[in-house]
Design an enzyme around this catalytic site. Sequence first.
Site, PDB file in Angstrom:
ATOM      1  N   LYS A 272       0.865  -1.178   0.000  1.00  0.00           N
ATOM      2  CA  LYS A 272       0.000   0.000   0.000  1.00  0.00           C
ATOM      3  C   LYS A 272       0.905   1.233   0.000  1.00  0.00           C
ATOM      4  O   LYS A 272       1.341   1.681   1.052  1.00  0.00           O
ATOM      5  CB  LYS A 272      -0.890   0.005   1.250  1.00  0.00           C
ATOM      6  CG  LYS A 272      -2.023  -1.020   1.209  1.00  0.00           C
ATOM      7  CD  LYS A 272      -2.915  -0.874   2.434  1.00  0.00           C
ATOM      8  CE  LYS A 272      -3.940  -1.987   2.538  1.00  0.00           C
ATOM      9  NZ  LYS A 272      -5.015  -1.905   1.525  1.00  0.00           N
ATOM     10  N   ARG A 347      -9.847 -12.048   1.750  1.00  0.00           N
ATOM     11  CA  ARG A 347     -10.597 -13.187   1.210  1.00  0.00           C
ATOM     12  C   ARG A 347      -9.782 -14.469   1.342  1.00  0.00           C
ATOM     13  O   ARG A 347     -10.326 -15.557   1.518  1.00  0.00           O
ATOM     14  CB  ARG A 347     -10.998 -12.877  -0.240  1.00  0.00           C
ATOM     15  CG  ARG A 347      -9.826 -12.625  -1.150  1.00  0.00           C
ATOM     16  CD  ARG A 347     -10.222 -11.950  -2.462  1.00  0.00           C
ATOM     17  NE  ARG A 347     -10.496 -10.518  -2.313  1.00  0.00           N
ATOM     18  CZ  ARG A 347     -10.764  -9.697  -3.306  1.00  0.00           C
ATOM     19  NH1 ARG A 347     -10.819 -10.149  -4.534  1.00  0.00           N
ATOM     20  NH2 ARG A 347     -10.990  -8.422  -3.090  1.00  0.00           N
TER      21      ARG A 347
HETATM   22 ZN   LIG Z   1      -5.448  -5.818   1.939  1.00  0.00          ZN
END
Ligand SMILES: [Zn+2]
Length: 510
Positions: A272, A347
């Site tokens: 990120k 997920r």
């Molecule tokens: Zn993530």
Amino acid sequence: MELDYALQEVGSLSEGGYDGIVLVSEGGKEPGIPTELSSVIKKAEQVDADLHDSGAVLGVELPAKRLVYAPTGKITGDYHDVRQFGDAAKKGILRVLKSGAKSPLIVLVDNKRFERTRLVTLLGALEGLYMNLQWREDRPEKSPKVKALGVWSDDPKGLPALIQLAGALETGRVLARDIGGPDPERMSPINVEKAVRGAFPANSGIALDVVSDEAILNKEYPLYSAVNRAASVIDRHKGRIIYLTYTGSAPTQTLLIVGKGVTYDTGGADIKAGGIMAGMCRDKCGAAAVAGFMKILSILKPKHLKVIGAMSMVRNSVGENCYVSDEMIMSRAGKRVRVGNTDAEGRMIMADVLCRMKELALGEKNPQIFTIATLTGHALRTVGEGYTIAMDNGPARKAQTAAKLATAGEVIGDIIDISRVRREDYETHRGKAEGEDVVQATNLPSAQAKRGHQAPSAFLILASGLEEHGLESAKPLLYTHLDIAASCGEVPKDATGAPVLALSTAYLDL
Ligand SMILES: [Zn+2]
């Protein structure tokens, strides 16, 4: 664990011992408002045209001497909901403390617009009294904010039960905030396990089972283990999956709930970058909500429910051992999954646990499976701050799970919007190469992807093998995914504990 301050029933506003009264009201209109307070508000109205929007601190001829009038503002049935009362109560309690009160008293009056006005008002006040865990630990002399909160109601008969219920719900939310809120070291997976063990001692009615052995994790939870690989080289960051089971005395329904517990999300190899990593300690709020809901069960002990909760705790680290895109991993359900983006780790860490829940559900009465996760930036872009998004699979849609949860959330002020999983979501995640069953993610961040919050539901259904339990199958299983990325509470605000209140209202016959 209980609240660290008392909730005291107050029979009369003439009782001593309190130094500030908080009244939450829609324009002073509710018939239940005691005349000692309504007369003061009427007087103030004459000198302040904005009184019913901005509120005021007023003098009263009562032992408390001080009244904080916390108005809801003008309400319309077209688009307002009961949060008008909860929000005003939180503001009111913070205002009364600012005014110098040490022993506040909240006045609860019914407002016919909403079913549970008094409960939501009280819960809003309790939210205002919450102190985040690390502040409490670093400055114990400041905690709790009050020793006791007095509670007066225009329904004195119902007050003891109301106080008990609000206390139980808030205790669950405190645990959820305590786990969901803190920084990634204070609530590392190991420390989350410690917190859970502390919250659920042997006599709590909650059975604990913690899976931390790496050989077992690798074998039984391969998608989870891919994410855990980078973190597992640092002892204090090692992951674990925590199962919590509550069994009522006569269960007629079983809920199986998987919570995403990413203690910190760096994004992994797909890091990120550009300042979007800050705040990612909140990526464990799904697991935190599971703990909070189990806490409420342990206090209220509903007879008719069995609940199996799972907290999938892991840190999505980046390093020489981290998983990367293009890896092909066989899921617990036997699906070949191609990794597309390491930042889609939520997920990954839920799919195998969801698969285990699927296996367990087949042996349970009337099962309903959930995942709760701060899954996608897209959820926040779609609904904005404060809203959970619910998505049913075919069987759950037939049973109206998301719709019932949304109705319950509306009653308690823990709001849930509904999205629908469509054919495009399945197409996005079906394997593209020969022999490939599932694609984990497209290369775009979810916030930029089309159907960014709906599609991951399809991934979870495909990778866990739940697709084989759809409407046309021999054994349909109800499954509902809850994306709480928009409702969990962003840094620097406190974690919210969503959707613990909505779940409790929907399933506990409050
Ligand atoms: Zn993530």
